[in-house]
Write a protein that holds these residues in place. Structure first.
Motif, mmCIF file in Angstrom:
data_model
loop_
_atom_site.group_PDB
_atom_site.id
_atom_site.type_symbol
_atom_site.label_atom_id
_atom_site.label_comp_id
_atom_site.label_asym_id
_atom_site.label_seq_id
_atom_site.Cartn_x
_atom_site.Cartn_y
_atom_site.Cartn_z
ATOM 1 N N ALA A 1 32.875 44.881 40.460
ATOM 2 C CA ALA A 1 33.919 45.903 40.380
ATOM 3 C C ALA A 1 33.426 47.123 41.140
ATOM 4 O O ALA A 1 32.720 47.970 40.572
ATOM 5 C CB ALA A 1 34.218 46.246 38.916
ATOM 6 N N VAL B 1 30.950 39.062 37.965
ATOM 7 C CA VAL B 1 31.952 40.101 38.167
ATOM 8 C C VAL B 1 31.418 41.146 39.131
ATOM 9 O O VAL B 1 30.254 41.548 39.044
ATOM 10 C CB VAL B 1 32.342 40.783 36.835
ATOM 11 C CG1 VAL B 1 33.370 41.886 37.069
ATOM 12 C CG2 VAL B 1 32.874 39.756 35.838
ATOM 13 N N GLN C 1 39.738 45.768 43.708
ATOM 14 C CA GLN C 1 39.505 46.360 42.393
ATOM 15 C C GLN C 1 38.478 45.574 41.589
ATOM 16 O O GLN C 1 37.663 46.165 40.870
ATOM 17 C CB GLN C 1 40.820 46.420 41.603
ATOM 18 C CG GLN C 1 41.925 47.196 42.291
ATOM 19 C CD GLN C 1 41.553 48.638 42.545
ATOM 20 O OE1 GLN C 1 41.177 49.373 41.622
ATOM 21 N NE2 GLN C 1 41.622 49.061 43.801
ATOM 22 N N ARG C 2 38.510 44.245 41.746
ATOM 23 C CA ARG C 2 37.604 43.421 40.945
ATOM 24 C C ARG C 2 37.547 42.022 41.549
ATOM 25 O O ARG C 2 38.559 41.489 42.027
ATOM 26 C CB ARG C 2 38.102 43.349 39.499
ATOM 27 C CG ARG C 2 37.185 42.649 38.500
ATOM 28 C CD ARG C 2 37.640 42.932 37.076
ATOM 29 N NE ARG C 2 39.014 42.501 36.820
ATOM 30 C CZ ARG C 2 40.063 43.320 36.763
ATOM 31 N NH1 ARG C 2 39.909 44.620 36.922
ATOM 32 N NH2 ARG C 2 41.280 42.843 36.530
ATOM 33 N N GLU D 1 36.084 38.244 40.381
ATOM 34 C CA GLU D 1 35.528 37.447 39.288
ATOM 35 C C GLU D 1 35.352 36.007 39.751
ATOM 36 O O GLU D 1 36.273 35.420 40.323
ATOM 37 C CB GLU D 1 36.454 37.477 38.075
ATOM 38 C CG GLU D 1 36.687 38.858 37.507
ATOM 39 C CD GLU D 1 37.779 38.856 36.459
ATOM 40 O OE1 GLU D 1 37.465 38.907 35.256
ATOM 41 O OE2 GLU D 1 38.962 38.777 36.854
ATOM 42 N N THR E 1 41.217 40.724 42.316
ATOM 43 C CA THR E 1 42.228 41.702 41.940
ATOM 44 C C THR E 1 42.262 42.803 42.988
ATOM 45 O O THR E 1 41.237 43.422 43.305
ATOM 46 C CB THR E 1 41.934 42.299 40.555
ATOM 47 O OG1 THR E 1 41.905 41.238 39.590
ATOM 48 C CG2 THR E 1 43.007 43.303 40.154
ATOM 49 N N THR F 1 46.556 40.107 40.948
ATOM 50 C CA THR F 1 45.406 39.216 40.838
ATOM 51 C C THR F 1 45.701 37.899 41.543
ATOM 52 O O THR F 1 46.726 37.270 41.292
ATOM 53 C CB THR F 1 45.049 38.965 39.361
ATOM 54 O OG1 THR F 1 44.710 40.208 38.752
ATOM 55 C CG2 THR F 1 43.853 38.025 39.245
#
Length: 326
Positions: A324, A322, A274-275, A277, A267, A6
């Motif tokens: 994802a 978010v 992956q993500r 935020e 991330t 991250t």
């Protein structure tokens, strides 16, 4: 085997001028406010450092320049307090206090154990990628202040115009290739680019950012406008066109609200997103804080709208946006 990592990315961190004047009266962690735990929860923390750290007092005067940002050496302790891993120094304030100011900045960062990219003792060092924890590499460029550009034997920044001409893209490809050769699985391409106080990147900038991704960058990390811009996901890679400001003493535009931004937490796993935020923040004088209430709502709504124009739809959580990817 690749593992999730991250990254915390911020907009411009300017510790000079008025911020510098407040530091003797603060604990070193105070400028990071209540955002600090979120920063520290990331594996790697990267900022754009928008000032020189030096006691050298003579400002750049070889070409016309309105603003000169200088912080005392104690400012390095502010970066240490947030455990910053690396700074992009490719910007229009790194040489505000001449080459001496830049060289002092490099020395203070090195003494604090903080890596840097985008400026150096010469052109070769300015262009060099820096390899961070988790096989993450940072390469950094700027199209600002051509007179600040490093030379073969002259300190300066890693200057690169925004263009899709072969010569320009060749330098991009070379930098990303060097990062891969150094062992990077995730490459952050930092660019301090473009005009101030604009909410949307010009189409030519969008073409350039996509070309950078096509050449192998995993994260496009833009800054310079002083306001955040929308996020685009291109071929599965995040393009953060502008991450806005993060710590400063700037006058606030009542309409564009350059005192609002985000902490961008990305991330990755082996170069794959992956993500993503986005935590909304506000910038009171010389510090950053998490946004709350109606102000948080306004910040989130604007980012959702700007990103939707680029085809990016965020999921809304109470305190963040978010994304994802499936």
């Amino acid at each position: 085997m690749a593992r999730e990592i991250t990254l915390a990315l911020t907009g411009d961190v300017m510790l000079g001028r008025g911020v510098n004047e407040t530091l003797p009266n603060l604990r070193l962690e105070e400028p990071w406010g209540d955002v600090l735990p979120l920063l520290l929860s990331a594996d790697v923390r990267v900022i754009n450092l928008e000032c020189a750290i030096t006691e050298h007092r003579r400002p750049w005067s070889r070409t016309r320049k309105v603003f000169h940002f200088r912080a005392d050496p104690a400012a390095a302790g502010v970066l240490e307090a947030a455990r910053i891993h690396a700074c992009s120094l490719a910007n229009n304030h790194t040489l505000d206090f001449e080459e001496k100011g830049l060289l002092d900045t490099l020395s203070y960062l090195e003494a604090a154990g903080i890596r840097y990219a985008g400026a150096g003792h010469d052109q070769k060092e300015a262009a060099r990628p820096v390899l961070l924890e988790g096989a993450v590499a940072l390469v950094a460029f700027t199209d600002n202040e051509p007179p600040f550009a490093a030379g073969l034997d002259r300190p300066g920044t890693n200057y690169l115009p925004v263009s899709t001409e072969p010569e320009v893209l060749g330098r991009v490809e070379e930098a990303i290739g060097a990062a891969r050769e150094a062992g990077a699985r995730t490459v952050i391409f930092s660019n301090h680019w473009g005009p101030n106080m604009v909410l949307r990147p010009p189409e030519a900038f969008r073409r350039f950012a996509r070309a950078v991704v096509d050449l192998g960058a995993d994260i496009y990390y833009g800054h310079s406008a002083h306001v955040f811009q929308g996020v685009e996901i291109y071929h599965g890679k995040p393009i953060l066109y502008d991450t806005g400001d993060f710590i400063d003493d700037y006058a606030v535009d009542p309409d564009l609200r350059n005192d609002r931004s985000f902490l961008f937490r990305v991330t990755m796993e082996g170069g794959n997103l992956q993500r993503l935020e986005l935590f909304p923040v506000v910038l009171p004088y010389a510090r950053v804080e998490l946004a709350r209430g109606e102000e948080r709502e306004a910040i989130l709504r604007l980012m959702q709208d700007l990103s939707a124009e680029m085809g990016t739809v965020f999921e809304r959580r109470e305190d963040r946006l978010v994304l994802a990817p499936a």
